[in-house]
Design a protein around this motif. Sequence first.
Motif, PDB file in Angstrom:
ATOM      1  N   CYS A 290       0.864  -1.185   0.000  1.00  0.00           N
ATOM      2  CA  CYS A 290       0.000   0.000   0.000  1.00  0.00           C
ATOM      3  C   CYS A 290       0.900   1.235   0.000  1.00  0.00           C
ATOM      4  CB  CYS A 290      -0.898  -0.008   1.238  1.00  0.00           C
ATOM      5  SG  CYS A 290      -1.843   1.523   1.413  1.00  0.00           S
ATOM      6  N   CYS A 296       0.712   5.694   7.356  1.00  0.00           N
ATOM      7  CA  CYS A 296      -0.590   5.265   7.883  1.00  0.00           C
ATOM      8  C   CYS A 296      -0.468   4.779   9.324  1.00  0.00           C
ATOM      9  CB  CYS A 296      -1.167   4.147   6.998  1.00  0.00           C
ATOM     10  SG  CYS A 296      -2.789   3.610   7.543  1.00  0.00           S
ATOM     11  N   CYS A 303       0.483  -4.595   4.883  1.00  0.00           N
ATOM     12  CA  CYS A 303       0.384  -3.334   4.128  1.00  0.00           C
ATOM     13  C   CYS A 303       1.671  -2.997   3.366  1.00  0.00           C
ATOM     14  CB  CYS A 303       0.029  -2.185   5.053  1.00  0.00           C
ATOM     15  SG  CYS A 303      -1.512  -2.452   5.940  1.00  0.00           S
ATOM     16  N   CYS A 324      -8.008  -0.162   0.805  1.00  0.00           N
ATOM     17  CA  CYS A 324      -7.393  -0.395   2.128  1.00  0.00           C
ATOM     18  C   CYS A 324      -7.756  -1.813   2.555  1.00  0.00           C
ATOM     19  CB  CYS A 324      -7.900   0.613   3.141  1.00  0.00           C
ATOM     20  SG  CYS A 324      -7.389   0.224   4.833  1.00  0.00           S
ATOM     21  N   HIS A 325      -6.754  -2.593   2.997  1.00  0.00           N
ATOM     22  CA  HIS A 325      -7.024  -3.978   3.407  1.00  0.00           C
ATOM     23  C   HIS A 325      -8.058  -4.056   4.524  1.00  0.00           C
ATOM     24  CE1 HIS A 325      -3.913  -5.592   0.924  1.00  0.00           C
ATOM     25  NE2 HIS A 325      -2.943  -4.910   1.532  1.00  0.00           N
TER      26      HIS A 325
END
Length: 338
Positions: A290, A296, A303, A324-325
Amino acid sequence: MNDVILSGRGLVKHYPIKGGVFRTTVGQVHAVDGVDLDLRAGETLGVVGESGCGKSTLGRLLMCLETPTAGSLIFDGEDVLKKGATELRHLRRNVQIVFQDPYTSLNPRKTVGDIVAEPFEIHPEVVPKKGIRTRVQELLELVGMPPEAMNRYPHQFSGGQRQRIGVARGIALNPKVLICDEPVSALDVSVQAQVVNLLEKLQRELGLAYVFIAHDLAVVRHISDRVAVMYLGKIVESGDEEQIYEHPTHPYTQALLSAVPVPDPTLRGRREQIVLTGDVPSPANPPAGCRFHTRCWMAQEICSTKEPELISRDDQMGGHVSACHFAAVRAPEAPAQA
Ligand code: SF4
């Protein structure tokens, strides 16, 4: 409102970085990195994100001011990049742009009349030569400028009036789509409202669709039907105005919204501002997994290795997608609104 007139699929724009004595390519700036986007007739799609996230490049790709490195661009059902010059010309006539800076986007040596008539030089089929003057007067009237403005020069007008002139040029060819690239960010707040009101009026009267690119989330909320949030060349969340502003599911969207000033002092205390630490990573070397994981506060191990897909995380949310997971397992948070 449901007819898609302009679509981007897998849009990519990389710029080569040159270096060394022989100016060879030593890297790539990933300005836009795989964006899918649909614009429906008559709607306003807001595109928001921090400076350098790729939103202006995306706007230029949508009207072929820049050629995408990869991806497809479909206008009126035709894949413009695969077809020939005729389709490209059709797109360029129907997708116009209003630039950010009304001080530099108008040629200071040309009269306002000549500036507004510029598009007719490239598309003479739209208005016969003898009708240009009348058409320019009509356009100036449409944007709230007096007809005598056509014989004056841009420096004789205020920033707001210059942006009106830019809008008149933008709508001269009767386009279906107007890309508004930060159209009010160079203007005073009071003048911003006038230009936004003008854009709304023109949309009602002419049925225009807007891609409204801005970093001011309050302005985008006011004008947009749907909103796409960009981070480092990718869309990380999109949905209708209420989904994005009342129920953001991506931590980046939540952080952006938490920083919007709240005018009502009684609501200010209820808002928890999310302060992002660290700088935006370089688009020449975006993080694996990500792209937001380096900033984050909710990042987990996965991520940094697996890139989350931009998908609907909840069947109930219809059209609200998030990259977003953990968007589905987290209750959507709604920062306090003014
Ligand atoms: Fe944060 Fe991970 Fe979601 Fe990315 S996928 S926004 S790093 S929680």
